[in-house]
Motif scaffolding. Structure first.
Motif, PDB file in Angstrom:
ATOM      1  N   ILE A 146     -17.004  25.766  14.610  1.00  0.00           N
ATOM      2  CA  ILE A 146     -17.905  25.571  13.472  1.00  0.00           C
ATOM      3  C   ILE A 146     -19.125  26.465  13.621  1.00  0.00           C
ATOM      4  CG2 ILE A 146     -19.497  23.902  12.429  1.00  0.00           C
ATOM      5  CD1 ILE A 146     -17.275  21.749  13.024  1.00  0.00           C
ATOM      6  N   LYS A 147     -19.703  26.508  14.809  1.00  0.00           N
ATOM      7  CA  LYS A 147     -20.883  27.338  15.051  1.00  0.00           C
ATOM      8  C   LYS A 147     -20.561  28.806  14.829  1.00  0.00           C
ATOM      9  CE  LYS A 147     -24.888  28.205  17.664  1.00  0.00           C
ATOM     10  NZ  LYS A 147     -25.316  29.336  16.932  1.00  0.00           N
ATOM     11  N   ALA A 148     -19.430  29.268  15.320  1.00  0.00           N
ATOM     12  CA  ALA A 148     -19.035  30.667  15.143  1.00  0.00           C
ATOM     13  C   ALA A 148     -18.867  30.996  13.663  1.00  0.00           C
ATOM     14  CB  ALA A 148     -17.746  30.957  15.912  1.00  0.00           C
ATOM     15  N   TYR A 149     -18.248  30.093  12.918  1.00  0.00           N
ATOM     16  CA  TYR A 149     -18.053  30.314  11.482  1.00  0.00           C
ATOM     17  C   TYR A 149     -19.400  30.379  10.772  1.00  0.00           C
ATOM     18  CZ  TYR A 149     -16.338  29.736   6.714  1.00  0.00           C
ATOM     19  OH  TYR A 149     -16.069  29.914   5.374  1.00  0.00           O
ATOM     20  N   GLU A 150     -20.289  29.459  11.099  1.00  0.00           N
ATOM     21  CA  GLU A 150     -21.612  29.449  10.478  1.00  0.00           C
ATOM     22  C   GLU A 150     -22.400  30.706  10.833  1.00  0.00           C
ATOM     23  OE1 GLU A 150     -23.190  25.723  11.833  1.00  0.00           O
ATOM     24  OE2 GLU A 150     -22.244  24.610  10.179  1.00  0.00           O
ATOM     25  N   ASP A 151     -22.327  31.134  12.082  1.00  0.00           N
ATOM     26  CA  ASP A 151     -23.028  32.352  12.499  1.00  0.00           C
ATOM     27  C   ASP A 151     -22.508  33.568  11.737  1.00  0.00           C
ATOM     28  OD1 ASP A 151     -24.526  30.849  14.261  1.00  0.00           O
ATOM     29  OD2 ASP A 151     -23.450  31.525  16.057  1.00  0.00           O
ATOM     30  N   SER A 178     -15.231  20.173  10.073  1.00  0.00           N
ATOM     31  CA  SER A 178     -16.457  19.371  10.033  1.00  0.00           C
ATOM     32  C   SER A 178     -16.144  17.891   9.882  1.00  0.00           C
ATOM     33  CB  SER A 178     -17.351  19.835   8.880  1.00  0.00           C
ATOM     34  OG  SER A 178     -17.795  21.147   9.085  1.00  0.00           O
ATOM     35  N   GLN A 238     -15.570  19.435  21.369  1.00  0.00           N
ATOM     36  CA  GLN A 238     -16.248  20.628  21.877  1.00  0.00           C
ATOM     37  C   GLN A 238     -15.655  21.899  21.269  1.00  0.00           C
ATOM     38  OE1 GLN A 238     -19.077  20.520  23.593  1.00  0.00           O
ATOM     39  NE2 GLN A 238     -18.882  18.309  23.400  1.00  0.00           N
ATOM     40  N   LEU A 296     -16.770  22.097  17.588  1.00  0.00           N
ATOM     41  CA  LEU A 296     -18.169  22.483  17.444  1.00  0.00           C
ATOM     42  C   LEU A 296     -18.376  23.973  17.714  1.00  0.00           C
ATOM     43  CD1 LEU A 296     -19.941  19.386  19.041  1.00  0.00           C
ATOM     44  CD2 LEU A 296     -19.685  19.938  16.609  1.00  0.00           C
ATOM     45  N   LYS A 297     -17.669  24.515  18.691  1.00  0.00           N
ATOM     46  CA  LYS A 297     -17.755  25.962  18.963  1.00  0.00           C
ATOM     47  C   LYS A 297     -17.243  26.763  17.773  1.00  0.00           C
ATOM     48  CE  LYS A 297     -17.249  25.622  23.944  1.00  0.00           C
ATOM     49  NZ  LYS A 297     -16.363  25.866  25.086  1.00  0.00           N
ATOM     50  N   TYR A 335     -13.178  25.122   7.411  1.00  0.00           N
ATOM     51  CA  TYR A 335     -14.511  24.703   7.853  1.00  0.00           C
ATOM     52  C   TYR A 335     -14.763  23.249   7.471  1.00  0.00           C
ATOM     53  CZ  TYR A 335     -19.617  24.425   7.948  1.00  0.00           C
ATOM     54  OH  TYR A 335     -20.916  24.030   8.170  1.00  0.00           O
TER      55      TYR A 335
END
Length: 54
Positions: free
Chosen positions: A39-44, A13, A33, A36-37, A9
């Motif tokens: 990273i968003k999935a990991y954060e979610d 980043s 892109q 970012l997808k 992660y």
């Protein structure tokens, strides 16, 4: 691309920061892109795990 742990992660980043603002249509924009997808999935997933453990 899937981020599996905090180290990945952090690397994703950092790389996203490096190529942020890449020219439209460039390989870096495509990479950004995908990063970012991921990273968003990991954060979610991280937030979901926290909520489940409340």
């Amino acid at each position: 691309m899937t981020i599996k742990n905090e180290t990945e992660y952090e690397k994703a980043s950092e790389r996203a920061d490096e190529i942020f603002g890449a020219r439209k249509g460039s390989p870096e924009e495509k990479e950004l892109q995908e990063l970012l997808k991921a990273i968003k999935a990991y954060e979610d997933d991280f937030v979901r795990m926290l909520k489940e453990n409340e």
